[in-house]
Enzyme design. Structure first.
Site, short mmCIF file in Angstrom:
data_model
loop_
_atom_site.label_atom_id
_atom_site.label_comp_id
_atom_site.label_asym_id
_atom_site.label_seq_id
_atom_site.Cartn_x
_atom_site.Cartn_y
_atom_site.Cartn_z
CB CYS A 1 -0.92 -0.01 1.23
SG CYS A 1 -2.02 1.42 1.35
CD GLU B 1 -1.01 -7.02 -1.77
OE1 GLU B 1 -2.18 -7.32 -1.48
OE2 GLU B 1 -0.16 -6.66 -0.91
#
Length: 378
Positions: free
Chosen positions: A223, A257
């Site tokens: 993130c 990710e």
């Protein structure tokens, strides 16, 4: 005695007179009592319902005009659907308009303004409480190890297990500005790299990125966030570059990710293009440049390198099943016609960091099944 008896009879006759009876309040008749309890008819109900709908419609229009959010009847309004009423975040000297709702406790979510300490990230309900906390708070930097310092820019590595409350509060703040963020409280398996601006008052939070301590898919970033009042400064580019610098320091290839959000995909495509062009520009010779060499040099996965070269038009696809090759002539023409823009990058010589080691006590590895038991007995 006869005189007193006469006066008593005279007073009784005066009480029974018509003038005295007029002063006594009369009871309402039965018919009046029933008329006071009658219910409104259908016409009155319809008028009341129409007035109520007009009032709600007017309130909704005023809400949209004042800029406090979308229509109350819009299904995509995340704040209304989640029950959170937080519209503004007071963070240090800045008042930020929140973009999405965050799962704060109910006693905080019912307020329109939330106050947060910019150093310890504690959240509060009132300006008075925030003022009192500012006087007492002794923290002036993130609770982790400083791994990077370049003039007034500093990066700290914060362990989600050792500083659980700080990392949870950081994730809650991030949820106010990220639509697809789902991690709030399970922060122990992650490391947080917090970017700050340093001045005489302390280290002020500007952004961060997180990554898993143990990733089985070579993810070097889970993130990433740059706070709204620090955007357009190149900090997002810097955080992405730092994540790849850490991967090269570990001797691994890295990638964010996936799947990426729309905004995240644009950010990474811009970074990948700039990084590859800089790599080509710094080469003394473009002869025999391969995708594998670029991947190992930049710490990027081969699939990311291939996708970026294809988008730039730098790949030559042979007719056979051979792997695509870099079109060196196209690269040279692009470098001759374009100018490289300067960006804020992470400098390897300023990094003071060693890879994170996971102890088996904290994260035990499952033991392999025994081969000396049932199998031998069979």
């Amino acid at each position: 005695m006869a005189k007193k008896h006469a006066e008593q009879e005279e007073s009784e006759t005066e009480a029974d007179s018509p003038s005295a009876m007029e002063d006594i309040p009369k009871k309402p008749k039965e018919s009046n009592r029933k008329s006071m309890q009658c219910k409104p008819d259908k016409k009155a109900r319809s008028a009341f319902k129409s007035a109520k709908n007009k009032a709600l419609h007017y309130e909704e229009e005023e809400r949209v005009k004042s800029g406090f959010g979308k229509s109350l009847n819009t299904a995509s309004n995340a704040k209304t659907s989640s029950g959170s009423r937080i519209q503004k975040l007071v963070f240090g000297d800045f008042i930020l308009d929140t973009w999405y709702s965050a799962p704060y406790p109910e006693e905080y979510s019912r307020h329109s303004t939330l106050y947060s300490c910019e150093f310890c990230l504690k959240y509060m309900k009132s300006a008075y409480t925030a003022y009192r906390h500012k006087i007492k708070c002794k923290l002036r930097r993130p609770p982790g190890d400083e791994i990077y310092r370049d003039e007034n820019i500093s990066v700290f590595e914060v362990d989600g297990r050792k500083n659980k409350i700080y990392c949870q509060n950081l994730c809650l703040i991030a949820k106010m500005f990220l639509d697809h963020k789902t991690l709030y409280y399970d922060v122990e398996p992650f490391l947080f790299y917090v970017l700050t601006e340093v001045d005489d008052q302390g280290c002020h939070l500007t952004g961060y990125f997180s990554k898993e301590k143990r990733s089985g898919r070579q993810y070097n970033l889970s993130c990433i966030l740059t706070l709204p009042h620090h955007q357009r400064k190149g900090y997002g580019f810097f955080l992405i570059d730092l994540s790849y610098l850490l991967s090269r320091k570990e001797g691994k290839l890295g990638s964010p990710e996936k799947p990426l959000s729309d905004l995240g995909l644009l950010s990474y495509q811009s970074y990948w293009k700039h990084t590859l062009l800089c790599a080509f520009n710094n080469m003394t010779s473009l002869d025999d440049v391969s995708i594998i060499d670029l991947s190992e040099q930049l710490g990027m996965l081969q699939e990311d390198v291939t996708a970026t070269l294809s988008e730039l038009g730098f790949l030559v696809k042979p007719d056979s099943d051979e792997t695509p090759k870099v079109d060196l002539d196209a690269v040279q023409r692009y470098l001759d016609d374009s100018k490289m823009r300067s960006s804020l990058i992470a400098k390897p010589d300023l990094l003071r960091w060693s890879p994170f080691l996971i102890r088996e006590v904290d994260y035990p590895i499952p033991s392999s099944p025994s081969t000396n038991g049932d199998l031998d007995s069979e």
